[in-house]
Design a protein around this motif. Structure first.
Motif, PDB file in Angstrom:
ATOM      1  N   ASN A   1       0.671  -1.137  -0.049  1.00  0.00           N
ATOM      2  CA  ASN A   1      -0.155   0.502   0.181  1.00  0.00           C
ATOM      3  C   ASN A   1       0.883   1.351   0.003  1.00  0.00           C
ATOM      4  O   ASN A   1       0.210   2.287   1.027  1.00  0.00           O
ATOM      5  CB  ASN A   1      -0.399   0.277   1.239  1.00  0.00           C
ATOM      6  CG  ASN A   1      -2.405   0.843   1.336  1.00  0.00           C
ATOM      7  OD1 ASN A   1      -2.603   1.153   0.361  1.00  0.00           O
ATOM      8  ND2 ASN A   1      -2.350   1.425   2.236  1.00  0.00           N
TER       9      ASN A   1
ATOM     10  N   CYS B   1      -0.428   5.323   0.558  1.00  0.00           N
ATOM     11  CA  CYS B   1      -1.745   5.686   0.978  1.00  0.00           C
ATOM     12  C   CYS B   1      -2.589   7.799   1.164  1.00  0.00           C
ATOM     13  O   CYS B   1      -0.786   7.567   1.437  1.00  0.00           O
ATOM     14  CB  CYS B   1      -2.038   4.555   1.827  1.00  0.00           C
ATOM     15  SG  CYS B   1      -1.447   4.046   3.262  1.00  0.00           S
TER      16      CYS B   1
ATOM     17  N   SER C   1      -4.364  12.360  -2.181  1.00  0.00           N
ATOM     18  CA  SER C   1      -3.797  12.381  -3.614  1.00  0.00           C
ATOM     19  C   SER C   1      -3.550  13.388  -4.140  1.00  0.00           C
ATOM     20  O   SER C   1      -2.588  13.135  -5.253  1.00  0.00           O
ATOM     21  CB  SER C   1      -5.672  12.840  -4.719  1.00  0.00           C
ATOM     22  OG  SER C   1      -5.670  14.452  -4.006  1.00  0.00           O
TER      23      SER C   1
ATOM     24  N   THR D   1       2.470  -3.634  -3.034  1.00  0.00           N
ATOM     25  CA  THR D   1       1.448  -3.208  -4.115  1.00  0.00           C
ATOM     26  C   THR D   1       1.290  -1.788  -3.588  1.00  0.00           C
ATOM     27  O   THR D   1       2.023  -1.057  -2.791  1.00  0.00           O
ATOM     28  CB  THR D   1      -0.376  -3.704  -3.288  1.00  0.00           C
ATOM     29  OG1 THR D   1       0.162  -3.185  -1.590  1.00  0.00           O
ATOM     30  CG2 THR D   1      -0.143  -4.886  -3.291  1.00  0.00           C
ATOM     31  N   PHE D   2       0.254  -0.872  -4.292  1.00  0.00           N
ATOM     32  CA  PHE D   2       0.444   0.412  -4.219  1.00  0.00           C
ATOM     33  C   PHE D   2      -0.947   0.885  -3.794  1.00  0.00           C
ATOM     34  O   PHE D   2      -2.091   0.427  -4.939  1.00  0.00           O
ATOM     35  CB  PHE D   2       0.832   1.326  -5.777  1.00  0.00           C
ATOM     36  CG  PHE D   2       3.153   0.947  -6.128  1.00  0.00           C
ATOM     37  CD1 PHE D   2       3.732   1.972  -5.304  1.00  0.00           C
ATOM     38  CD2 PHE D   2       2.665   0.511  -6.591  1.00  0.00           C
ATOM     39  CE1 PHE D   2       4.696   1.816  -6.123  1.00  0.00           C
ATOM     40  CE2 PHE D   2       4.499  -0.132  -6.991  1.00  0.00           C
ATOM     41  CZ  PHE D   2       5.421   0.995  -6.836  1.00  0.00           C
ATOM     42  N   ALA D   3      -1.240   2.085  -3.185  1.00  0.00           N
ATOM     43  CA  ALA D   3      -2.316   2.437  -3.557  1.00  0.00           C
ATOM     44  C   ALA D   3      -3.041   3.205  -4.957  1.00  0.00           C
ATOM     45  O   ALA D   3      -1.927   3.869  -5.280  1.00  0.00           O
ATOM     46  CB  ALA D   3      -2.651   3.822  -1.998  1.00  0.00           C
ATOM     47  N   ARG D   4      -3.833   3.201  -4.860  1.00  0.00           N
ATOM     48  CA  ARG D   4      -5.019   3.131  -6.108  1.00  0.00           C
ATOM     49  C   ARG D   4      -4.729   4.854  -6.972  1.00  0.00           C
ATOM     50  O   ARG D   4      -3.837   5.276  -8.152  1.00  0.00           O
ATOM     51  CB  ARG D   4      -6.011   2.836  -7.081  1.00  0.00           C
ATOM     52  CG  ARG D   4      -7.408   3.294  -5.789  1.00  0.00           C
ATOM     53  CD  ARG D   4      -8.033   3.614  -6.020  1.00  0.00           C
ATOM     54  NE  ARG D   4      -8.099   4.040  -7.663  1.00  0.00           N
ATOM     55  CZ  ARG D   4      -8.573   5.835  -7.638  1.00  0.00           C
ATOM     56  NH1 ARG D   4      -9.125   6.038  -6.587  1.00  0.00           N
ATOM     57  NH2 ARG D   4      -8.570   6.249  -9.261  1.00  0.00           N
ATOM     58  N   ILE D   5      -4.283   5.844  -6.003  1.00  0.00           N
ATOM     59  CA  ILE D   5      -4.300   7.038  -6.835  1.00  0.00           C
ATOM     60  C   ILE D   5      -3.001   7.674  -7.362  1.00  0.00           C
ATOM     61  O   ILE D   5      -2.157   7.813  -7.823  1.00  0.00           O
ATOM     62  CB  ILE D   5      -4.836   8.136  -6.013  1.00  0.00           C
ATOM     63  CG1 ILE D   5      -5.778   8.024  -5.359  1.00  0.00           C
ATOM     64  CG2 ILE D   5      -4.721  10.044  -6.353  1.00  0.00           C
ATOM     65  CD1 ILE D   5      -6.779   8.826  -4.283  1.00  0.00           C
TER      66      ILE D   5
ATOM     67  N   TYR E   1      -0.622   4.939  -7.878  1.00  0.00           N
ATOM     68  CA  TYR E   1      -0.386   4.353  -8.779  1.00  0.00           C
ATOM     69  C   TYR E   1      -1.225   4.912  -9.948  1.00  0.00           C
ATOM     70  O   TYR E   1       0.272   5.333 -11.279  1.00  0.00           O
ATOM     71  CB  TYR E   1      -1.059   3.486  -8.342  1.00  0.00           C
ATOM     72  CG  TYR E   1      -1.408   2.030  -9.866  1.00  0.00           C
ATOM     73  CD1 TYR E   1      -0.070   0.574  -9.462  1.00  0.00           C
ATOM     74  CD2 TYR E   1      -1.978   2.510 -10.756  1.00  0.00           C
ATOM     75  CE1 TYR E   1       0.449   0.176 -10.621  1.00  0.00           C
ATOM     76  CE2 TYR E   1      -1.081   1.539 -11.587  1.00  0.00           C
ATOM     77  CZ  TYR E   1      -0.401   0.185 -11.725  1.00  0.00           C
ATOM     78  OH  TYR E   1      -0.594  -0.504 -12.532  1.00  0.00           O
ATOM     79  N   ARG E   2      -2.270   5.832 -10.546  1.00  0.00           N
ATOM     80  CA  ARG E   2      -2.308   6.357 -11.361  1.00  0.00           C
ATOM     81  C   ARG E   2      -1.349   7.733 -11.129  1.00  0.00           C
ATOM     82  O   ARG E   2      -0.767   8.125 -12.733  1.00  0.00           O
ATOM     83  CB  ARG E   2      -3.730   6.650 -11.222  1.00  0.00           C
ATOM     84  CG  ARG E   2      -4.665   6.137 -11.371  1.00  0.00           C
ATOM     85  CD  ARG E   2      -5.901   7.091 -11.077  1.00  0.00           C
ATOM     86  NE  ARG E   2      -6.587   7.297 -12.333  1.00  0.00           N
ATOM     87  CZ  ARG E   2      -6.808   6.968 -13.425  1.00  0.00           C
ATOM     88  NH1 ARG E   2      -7.902   5.976 -12.985  1.00  0.00           N
ATOM     89  NH2 ARG E   2      -7.859   7.665 -14.102  1.00  0.00           N
ATOM     90  N   ASN E   3      -1.025   8.651 -10.692  1.00  0.00           N
ATOM     91  CA  ASN E   3      -0.238  10.143 -10.380  1.00  0.00           C
ATOM     92  C   ASN E   3       0.806   9.606 -10.657  1.00  0.00           C
ATOM     93  O   ASN E   3       1.889  10.016 -11.945  1.00  0.00           O
ATOM     94  CB  ASN E   3      -0.474  10.783  -8.950  1.00  0.00           C
ATOM     95  CG  ASN E   3      -1.444  10.567  -8.370  1.00  0.00           C
ATOM     96  OD1 ASN E   3      -2.307  10.681  -9.253  1.00  0.00           O
ATOM     97  ND2 ASN E   3      -1.358  10.915  -7.423  1.00  0.00           N
TER      98      ASN E   3
ATOM     99  N   ILE F   1       2.397   6.863 -13.123  1.00  0.00           N
ATOM    100  CA  ILE F   1       2.263   6.434 -14.309  1.00  0.00           C
ATOM    101  C   ILE F   1       1.713   8.262 -14.845  1.00  0.00           C
ATOM    102  O   ILE F   1       2.588   8.506 -16.012  1.00  0.00           O
ATOM    103  CB  ILE F   1       1.071   5.611 -14.682  1.00  0.00           C
ATOM    104  CG1 ILE F   1       1.245   4.164 -13.826  1.00  0.00           C
ATOM    105  CG2 ILE F   1       0.852   5.504 -15.917  1.00  0.00           C
ATOM    106  CD1 ILE F   1       0.487   3.127 -13.946  1.00  0.00           C
ATOM    107  N   ASN F   2       1.217   8.742 -14.594  1.00  0.00           N
ATOM    108  CA  ASN F   2       0.667  10.110 -14.815  1.00  0.00           C
ATOM    109  C   ASN F   2       1.593  11.342 -15.326  1.00  0.00           C
ATOM    110  O   ASN F   2       1.823  11.865 -16.805  1.00  0.00           O
ATOM    111  CB  ASN F   2      -0.734  10.472 -15.353  1.00  0.00           C
ATOM    112  CG  ASN F   2      -1.705   9.856 -14.786  1.00  0.00           C
ATOM    113  OD1 ASN F   2      -1.789   9.100 -15.807  1.00  0.00           O
ATOM    114  ND2 ASN F   2      -3.285  10.542 -14.192  1.00  0.00           N
TER     115      ASN F   2
ATOM    116  N   GLU G   1       5.549  -2.877  -9.472  1.00  0.00           N
ATOM    117  CA  GLU G   1       4.346  -4.246  -7.996  1.00  0.00           C
ATOM    118  C   GLU G   1       5.873  -5.601  -9.003  1.00  0.00           C
ATOM    119  O   GLU G   1       5.703  -6.356  -9.075  1.00  0.00           O
ATOM    120  CB  GLU G   1       3.099  -4.484  -8.252  1.00  0.00           C
ATOM    121  CG  GLU G   1       2.210  -3.485  -7.948  1.00  0.00           C
ATOM    122  CD  GLU G   1       1.160  -3.582  -7.631  1.00  0.00           C
ATOM    123  OE1 GLU G   1       0.084  -2.103  -7.144  1.00  0.00           O
ATOM    124  OE2 GLU G   1       0.085  -4.141  -7.802  1.00  0.00           O
TER     125      GLU G   1
END
Lengths: 420, 162
Positions: free
Chosen positions: B61, B64, B67, B87-91, B93-95, B97-98, B105
């Motif tokens: 995580n 986490c 945002s 694992t990465f927290a989802r926001i 993860y998106r950030n 990549i963006n 992972e």
């Protein structure tokens, strides 16, 4: 295979008859949100994109709420950047000092979020609007920039965990106790990448403010979103606050869930998260003797009318403990005014609390209630990470408004029954 | 071949974005200024010791909480070439990549690699090599769509190229 409520909303916004967990989709957005911390980065990114302006001036919301009225020159520069952008692009839903509130209390109150919407916000607590039956989720600034520019965002369709809430909560048990209990049960990554779908007869006993609090903290379990069914109470809320039409989606009967938990609300006790993770929960009966230095009642989690009413009912006619700082922050200008007209602000001030203009300030250690080394705060906010409210050696105990108000009277972590 | 190579800084579960970049510094969005305070609430020496190309390895995580994109921005500006986690927290993860911060992972690598190890990550194959220990791990490859964003150098370039 049937779809969850979240999957149905996403399918409709992707123009697809159906979607399934794990699928990558591009969805149309009904609202793109940013605040004074995340928007400047998004604006800078959007300026690098080959676009003339925002995709729809009515579907962007910019709320200055974290560091306003500005705490220093740098935050004033950030707000100026957002203000100029809003003016240049004629953003309809720009909320500056005087109109602003904490974004996740403000947008539903302003009728900008309704059932069936797909909403992204560059703030992790954007998941709050799931209380109304919308799909809403937090993203970063670059996603916000792309959303403002194109009106679209990419998503990986989430699988879901189903939480069946049954029974009637006892007196003093609020949405905060329910969500802290759930986070304690599944952990801060218990719903990672997933939807948290709440169902069950217990929901009928929850006010809209309870539901906003629960959906708000889905992110603290790692969730992508939290979502409630759209019942008569939710419909009445939207009809009172919004002119926009809403769409009610329901999960298919054969929808598949990764896990299911049943929670009898009648058995819950006031619940507190100990430092330094929201999952470190104890019931009020297990907390022991913990002297505190500060109480914060407010935030996007617990700064709404119900929260202030509960806190005021505990504090009425009493005095906060000597040596304790108690900070009450109504989440929006409307809540501030309503609380004033109901006499709640008078109760707070007479008890020895301070009442602030709406701000996220202390929740994230920005200003308006920073903790010194070894200080403890009982707070109705959403995170108790290391250093979140100030010094890395300070401690935050997350609790409901009832527990926070009771603790304000005793000067130690206390339940409301103790002070009645 | 796109690759990262550096020494490892190790952290545990649930590293939140408040400790990656505390909110008291969010009155700035300047990457250099943010990088100067990266990780300071859990590792005061990180900024002093991190060299260009170094790698962060953490458990569950990672990222986490808030945002704030300032978190991956600070990590990247501090010179970090890759973050490996269970694992990465989802926001986050998106950030990541963006904005073009490489992340990967890999539970086995995240559990076994130790602080100070020299590690190489091949982004094309997802292979992680711990040169100090002589071990290799297969990290999770990105779906093609996300790989396209990463190959473009982030979401802005991806959108401009569409």
């Amino acid at each position: 295979m049937g779809m969850t409520m979240t999957q149905k909303i996403l399918a409709a916004h992707a123009g697809l008859p159906s979607v399934s967990a794990g699928q990558l989709i591009e969805a149309d957005l009904d609202l793109v949100l940013g605040n004074d911390i995340t928007s400047p980065v998004a604006i800078h990114e959007m300026e690098k994109m080959n676009v003339d302006g925002v995709f729809d001036r009515d579907k962007v919301a910019l709320v200055l709420d974290h560091f306003v009225p500005n705490k220093d020159i740098k935050s004033a520069q950030h707000c100026k950047c957002v203000r100029e952008f809003a003016c240049k692009h004629e953003v309809t839903n720009f909320f500056d000092v005087g109109e602003m509130g904490i974004e996740h209390a403000l947008l539903p109150e302003q009728g900008l979020t309704v059932a069936g919407d797909v909403i992204i916000g560059a703030d992790s607590h954007t998941c709050t609007y799931g209380a109304l039956g919308a799909f809403s989720t937090g993203v970063g600034s670059t996603d916000m920039a792309a959303g403002m520019a194109t009106g679209k965002a990419w998503f990986k369709v989430p699988s879901a965990i189903r939480f069946v809430l049954t029974g009637k909560p006892a007196k003093w048990i609020s949405g905060k106790d329910i969500i802290l209990h759930i986070i304690g049960m599944i952990g801060v990554d218990g719903a990672l990448y997933k939807s948290m779908e709440f169902v069950g007869d217990g929901i009928a006993h929850l006010t809209m403010d309870d539901r906003f609090t629960i959906a708000n903290m889905a992110i603290e379990a790692g969730g992508k979103n939290g979502i409630f069914p759209v019942d008569d109470l939710a419909k009445a809320y939207m009809e009172e606050h919004s002119k926009r039409p809403y769409t009610v989606y329901e999960a298919d009967e054969d929808a598949v869930y990764d896990e299911e938990y049943t929670i009898d609300l009648g058995t819950l006790r006031p619940t507190v998260s100990f430092p330094h993770l929201p999952e470190n929960t104890k019931t009020i009966d297990e907390v022991g003797d913990l002297k505190i230095d500060q109480v914060v009642i407010g935030s996007c989690t617990n700064g709404r009318m119900d929260d202030l009413r509960i806190a005021a009912s505990v504090l009425k006619g009493k005095k906060v403990a000597k040596g304790l700082r108690v900070i009450v922050i109504p989440a929006t200008q409307k809540i501030y005014l309503d609380a004033m007209e109901e006499g709640l602000l008078k109760i707070f001030v007479e008890a020895g609390a301070v009442v602030s203009t709406p701000t996220c300030g202390p929740c994230l250690g920005g200003y308006m209630g920073i903790l010194a080394e070894h200080e403890r705060c009982v707070s109705t906010t959403n995170r108790n990470f290391v250093g979140r409210m100030g010094h890395v050696e300070s401690e935050i105990y997350l609790a409901s408004p009832a527990v926070a108000a009771a603790s304000a009277l005793t000067g130690k972590l206390s339940g409301p029954d103790e002070v009645q | 071949m796109k690759a990262a190579n550096g020494h490892v800084f190790r952290y545990g579960d649930n590293v939140d974005t408040d400790v990656i970049i505390p909110a008291r510094y969010l009155n700035s969005s300047d990457p250099k200024e943010l990088a100067a305070h990266c990780m300071e609430d859990i590792d005061r020496d990180f900024v002093k010791n991190a060299a260009k190309g170094d790698i962060i390895v953490a458990n569950k995580n990672f990222g986490c909480g808030s945002s704030r994109e300032h978190a991956p921005i600070a990590i990247r500006a501090a010179g970090v070439s890759c973050v490996i986690a269970e694992t990465f927290a989802r926001i986050f993860y998106r950030n990541a990549i963006n904005i073009g911060l490489p992340i990967i992972e890999c539970p086995e690598a995240a559990q076994e690699i130790e602080a100070g190890d020299e590690v190489e990550v091949d982004f094309d194959s997802g292979v992680i090599t711990d040169k100090t220990k002589g071990t290799t791990y297969q990290g999770q490859a990105f779906p093609p769509f996300m790989q396209k964003i990463i190959d473009c150098g982030g979401l802005v370039n991806y959108i401009n190229g569409k």
